[in-house]
Design an enzyme around this catalytic site. Structure first.
Site, short mmCIF file in Angstrom:
data_model
loop_
_atom_site.label_atom_id
_atom_site.label_comp_id
_atom_site.label_asym_id
_atom_site.label_seq_id
_atom_site.Cartn_x
_atom_site.Cartn_y
_atom_site.Cartn_z
N GLY A 27 18.85 40.98 -2.61
CA GLY A 27 17.68 41.16 -3.49
C GLY A 27 18.11 41.35 -4.93
O GLY A 27 17.45 42.05 -5.71
N GLN A 31 13.33 43.42 -9.12
CA GLN A 31 13.17 44.39 -10.21
C GLN A 31 14.33 45.38 -10.26
O GLN A 31 14.93 45.59 -11.31
CB GLN A 31 11.85 45.16 -10.02
CG GLN A 31 11.53 46.08 -11.19
CD GLN A 31 10.60 47.22 -10.83
OE1 GLN A 31 10.38 47.52 -9.66
NE2 GLN A 31 10.04 47.87 -11.84
N ASP A 53 20.39 36.62 -3.18
CA ASP A 53 18.93 36.63 -3.14
C ASP A 53 18.50 35.31 -2.52
O ASP A 53 19.32 34.39 -2.34
CB ASP A 53 18.37 36.77 -4.57
CG ASP A 53 16.99 37.37 -4.60
OD1 ASP A 53 16.83 38.53 -5.05
OD2 ASP A 53 16.03 36.69 -4.18
N ASP A 73 19.21 34.28 2.93
CA ASP A 73 17.99 34.71 3.61
C ASP A 73 18.42 35.88 4.50
O ASP A 73 19.11 35.68 5.50
CB ASP A 73 17.43 33.55 4.44
CG ASP A 73 16.27 33.99 5.32
OD1 ASP A 73 15.91 35.20 5.30
OD2 ASP A 73 15.73 33.15 6.06
N TYR A 163 4.36 47.57 5.08
CA TYR A 163 5.54 47.95 4.29
C TYR A 163 6.00 49.36 4.71
O TYR A 163 7.18 49.59 4.96
CB TYR A 163 5.16 47.92 2.81
CG TYR A 163 6.22 48.38 1.86
CD1 TYR A 163 7.47 47.75 1.80
CD2 TYR A 163 5.98 49.44 0.97
CE1 TYR A 163 8.44 48.17 0.90
CE2 TYR A 163 6.95 49.85 0.07
CZ TYR A 163 8.17 49.22 0.04
OH TYR A 163 9.12 49.63 -0.86
N ILE A 193 8.71 52.29 -9.46
CA ILE A 193 9.80 52.19 -10.44
C ILE A 193 9.32 51.40 -11.65
O ILE A 193 8.75 50.31 -11.51
CB ILE A 193 11.04 51.50 -9.82
CG1 ILE A 193 11.49 52.22 -8.53
CG2 ILE A 193 12.18 51.42 -10.84
CD1 ILE A 193 12.00 53.63 -8.71
#
Ligand code: SER
Length: 342
Positions: A27, A31, A53, A73, A163, A193
């Protein structure tokens, strides 16, 4: 790769070696991942931090701190073994995840990325005897019925989002791998965040970032949660510092593993707007709550983070007003240069 020497934890379980020398960040274009990758490269050397990523146009391979990058992935187990072997990885910082709002649009995708991704990280750590896996959790593990103020570290976890379900399951998986297999897995429950660099995507707390961009760009923001919505938030420099502090903490000092509460600041949207107005007079917010309101209402307003403070020295630096001043200074500068969005 350094020989992996297994230590014993307090209960006599084997715990992977303690050397952090070759890190894989999943990832890395997200962000948090994007800034974390750069900070880890500053500390450990650009060539020793492999970014990865699903994206094929990585920003983390460019610039002064550019370094190795793999398209990955995380739900595919084969690619984990391949990438970790190829780069002699000993430490995984697993940031790839689908956040709350996107997760509600596509719950199965959230399950695949968040749970298959994590089990692949943990299984790879077990098979290849990696030193350490860090996987963040979230305030989304809490649900309605939890105390909303100063939410304790230990409480019933009954989230109402996919989530949140995946994050509770992820915490349990990390703890299970610590106790069952002696894998050193650790994690912290991020609040919302806020950052000036990479935009968040698909989270309920995204309004607290978007509002700064719109204040600079238009002097007006239409907010998707109510004015009195209070959630725990954190500025990116504290998030990066906390993540690396936990990553580097002495395993033997940790009583918790995958589930540290970390608090920083807590504010309503109204208070956030007031803080912005000190720099952008006349800034206006229109409130148009959507389906994300129910998600926000199910989460804590503030957290008890005494375990993180006691076990690995967590201590944030920024409050709402110091964050606002820093965010607006950075965004205004970029806006003046005609590149607000990077
Ligand atoms: N920022 C996340 C979200 O809003 C919470 O961890 O989904």
């Amino acid at each position: 790769m350094d020989a992996c020497i297994r230590n014993l934890d307090r209960k006599g379980n084997a715990v992977s070696g303690t050397t952090i020398s070759r890190i894989l960040v999943t990832g890395s274009e997200g962000q948090i991942g994007s800034e974390l990758t750069l900070e880890l490269r500053r500390r450990y050397g650009a060539e020793n931090v492999v970014a990865s990523d699903i994206r094929t146009d990585p920003k983390t391979s460019q610039g002064e701190l550019g370094g190795p990058y793999e398209v990955m992935d995380v739900a595919d187990p084969a690619v984990w073994r391949e990438v970790c072997r190829k780069h002699d990885i000993d430490t995984v910082v697993h940031m790839a995840a689908i956040l709350s709002a996107t997760g509600e649009k596509n719950p199965l995708l959230a399950w695949q990325v968040n749970i298959d991704g994590l089990i692949n990280a943990l299984e790879t750590a077990r098979e290849l005897e990696l030193t350490r896996v860090l996987c963040p959790s979230s305030i989304a593990v809490f649900g309605p019925g939890c105390p909303r103020e100063n939410t304790p570290q230990e409480t019933t976890l009954k989230p109402t989002t996919m989530y949140g379900v995946t994050k509770v399951c992820g915490e349990l998986l990390c703890d299970y791998y610590v106790h069952r297999f002696g894998i050193d897995a650790r994690g912290l429950r991020y609040p919302g965040i806020i950052s000036s660099e990479t935009l968040p995507g698909g989270g309920t707390t995204d309004y607290a970032v978007d509002i700064y961009y719109k204040a600079i760009e238009e002097g007006c923001y239409t907010c998707f949660v109510r004015e009195d919505t209070r959630l725990p938030m954190m500025y990116m420099p504290d998030c990066i510092k906390g993540t690396i502090d936990l990553l580097e903490a002495d395993f033997h000092k940790l009583q918790h593993h995958g589930d540290f509460n970390i608090g920083s600041m807590s504010f309503t949207v109204g208070e956030l707007a007031t803080s912005i107005r000190r720099h952008v007079p006349g800034f206006e917010v229109i409130y148009a709550p959507d389906e994300r309101q129910a998600i926000a209402d199910s989460w804590p307003a503030s957290l008890d983070d005494s375990a993180a403070r006691a076990e690995w020295g967590w201590e944030p630096s920024f409050d709402l007003d110091s964050m606002t001043a820093d965010m607006l200074e950075k965004l205004s500068k970029r806006h003046a240069e005609g590149r607000l969005y990077g």
